[in-house]
Write a protein that holds these residues in place. Structure first.
Motif, mmCIF file in Angstrom:
data_model
loop_
_atom_site.group_PDB
_atom_site.id
_atom_site.type_symbol
_atom_site.label_atom_id
_atom_site.label_comp_id
_atom_site.label_asym_id
_atom_site.label_seq_id
_atom_site.Cartn_x
_atom_site.Cartn_y
_atom_site.Cartn_z
ATOM 1 N N GLU A 124 0.849 -1.196 0.000
ATOM 2 C CA GLU A 124 0.000 0.000 0.000
ATOM 3 C C GLU A 124 0.879 1.239 0.000
ATOM 4 O O GLU A 124 0.652 2.179 -0.763
ATOM 5 N N SER B 122 1.399 4.187 -2.883
ATOM 6 C CA SER B 122 0.952 5.531 -2.533
ATOM 7 C C SER B 122 2.081 6.504 -2.217
ATOM 8 O O SER B 122 1.948 7.699 -2.476
ATOM 9 N N HIS C 48 -4.349 -4.511 -7.716
ATOM 10 C CA HIS C 48 -5.746 -4.922 -7.563
ATOM 11 C C HIS C 48 -5.950 -5.955 -6.459
ATOM 12 O O HIS C 48 -7.085 -6.248 -6.100
ATOM 13 N N GLN C 49 -4.868 -6.477 -5.892
ATOM 14 C CA GLN C 49 -4.988 -7.371 -4.736
ATOM 15 C C GLN C 49 -5.143 -6.588 -3.428
ATOM 16 O O GLN C 49 -5.540 -7.152 -2.409
ATOM 17 N N LEU C 50 -4.826 -5.301 -3.469
ATOM 18 C CA LEU C 50 -5.005 -4.454 -2.294
ATOM 19 C C LEU C 50 -6.493 -4.234 -2.050
ATOM 20 O O LEU C 50 -7.290 -4.227 -2.996
ATOM 21 N N HIS C 51 -6.857 -4.020 -0.801
ATOM 22 C CA HIS C 51 -8.237 -3.655 -0.482
ATOM 23 C C HIS C 51 -8.553 -2.356 -1.227
ATOM 24 O O HIS C 51 -7.681 -1.482 -1.355
ATOM 25 N N PRO C 52 -9.764 -2.197 -1.759
ATOM 26 C CA PRO C 52 -10.095 -0.992 -2.535
ATOM 27 C C PRO C 52 -9.757 0.327 -1.836
ATOM 28 O O PRO C 52 -9.352 1.288 -2.498
ATOM 29 N N CYS C 53 -9.882 0.386 -0.518
ATOM 30 C CA CYS C 53 -9.559 1.644 0.159
ATOM 31 C C CYS C 53 -8.061 1.923 0.156
ATOM 32 O O CYS C 53 -7.632 3.037 0.451
ATOM 33 N N GLN D 165 -6.216 1.296 -2.652
ATOM 34 C CA GLN D 165 -5.843 1.501 -4.054
ATOM 35 C C GLN D 165 -5.898 2.993 -4.369
ATOM 36 O O GLN D 165 -6.966 3.564 -4.539
ATOM 37 N N HIS D 166 -4.741 3.593 -4.446
ATOM 38 C CA HIS D 166 -4.665 5.027 -4.685
ATOM 39 C C HIS D 166 -4.667 5.338 -6.172
ATOM 40 O O HIS D 166 -3.853 4.806 -6.925
ATOM 41 N N LYS D 167 -5.578 6.199 -6.576
ATOM 42 C CA LYS D 167 -5.708 6.584 -7.982
ATOM 43 C C LYS D 167 -4.393 7.156 -8.507
ATOM 44 O O LYS D 167 -4.077 7.010 -9.680
#
Length: 100
Positions: free
Chosen positions: A47, A51, A77-82, A84-86
């Motif tokens: 993460e 980020s 994409h294996q990271l939790h959606p919260c 995943q930094h745009k």
């Protein structure tokens, strides 16, 4: 002043390890994207990788290790959606405009 040269993987690992007690080494970080190391135990590091690692180092990390955007996104994409930094998507694909 002597400045040692380090690889982008080493620089990325240093950047990630600053905030965490358990250190990831450059070989493990590269191995996660190559599929030779499991990412599960390193999710907090990943993460931060996506980020906090500076854009220049991310791009060099990809180039030096011959990783495609798809290689990187497989882990992203294996990271939790919260987590995943745009911003990472902007680094890989360039500026992303909002759909109107």
């Amino acid at each position: 002043m002597f400045t040692p040269k380090i690889s982008a993987a080493e620089a990325a690992a240093i950047s990630v390890n600053v905030s965490l007690k358990r250190s990831i080494d450059a070989g493990t970080l590269v191995g996660i994207f190559k599929g030779t190391h499991s990412p599960e135990a390193w999710m907090s590091h990943l993460e931060l990788f996506f980020s906090d690692v500076p854009d220049t180092i991310l791009k060099k990390f990809m180039a030096q290790n011959k990783f495609s955007p798809e290689d990187m996104l497989r882990i992203f994409h294996q990271l939790h959606p919260c987590m995943q930094h745009k911003h990472f998507l902007e680094v890989v694909y360039g500026r992303m405009e909002e759909a109107v």
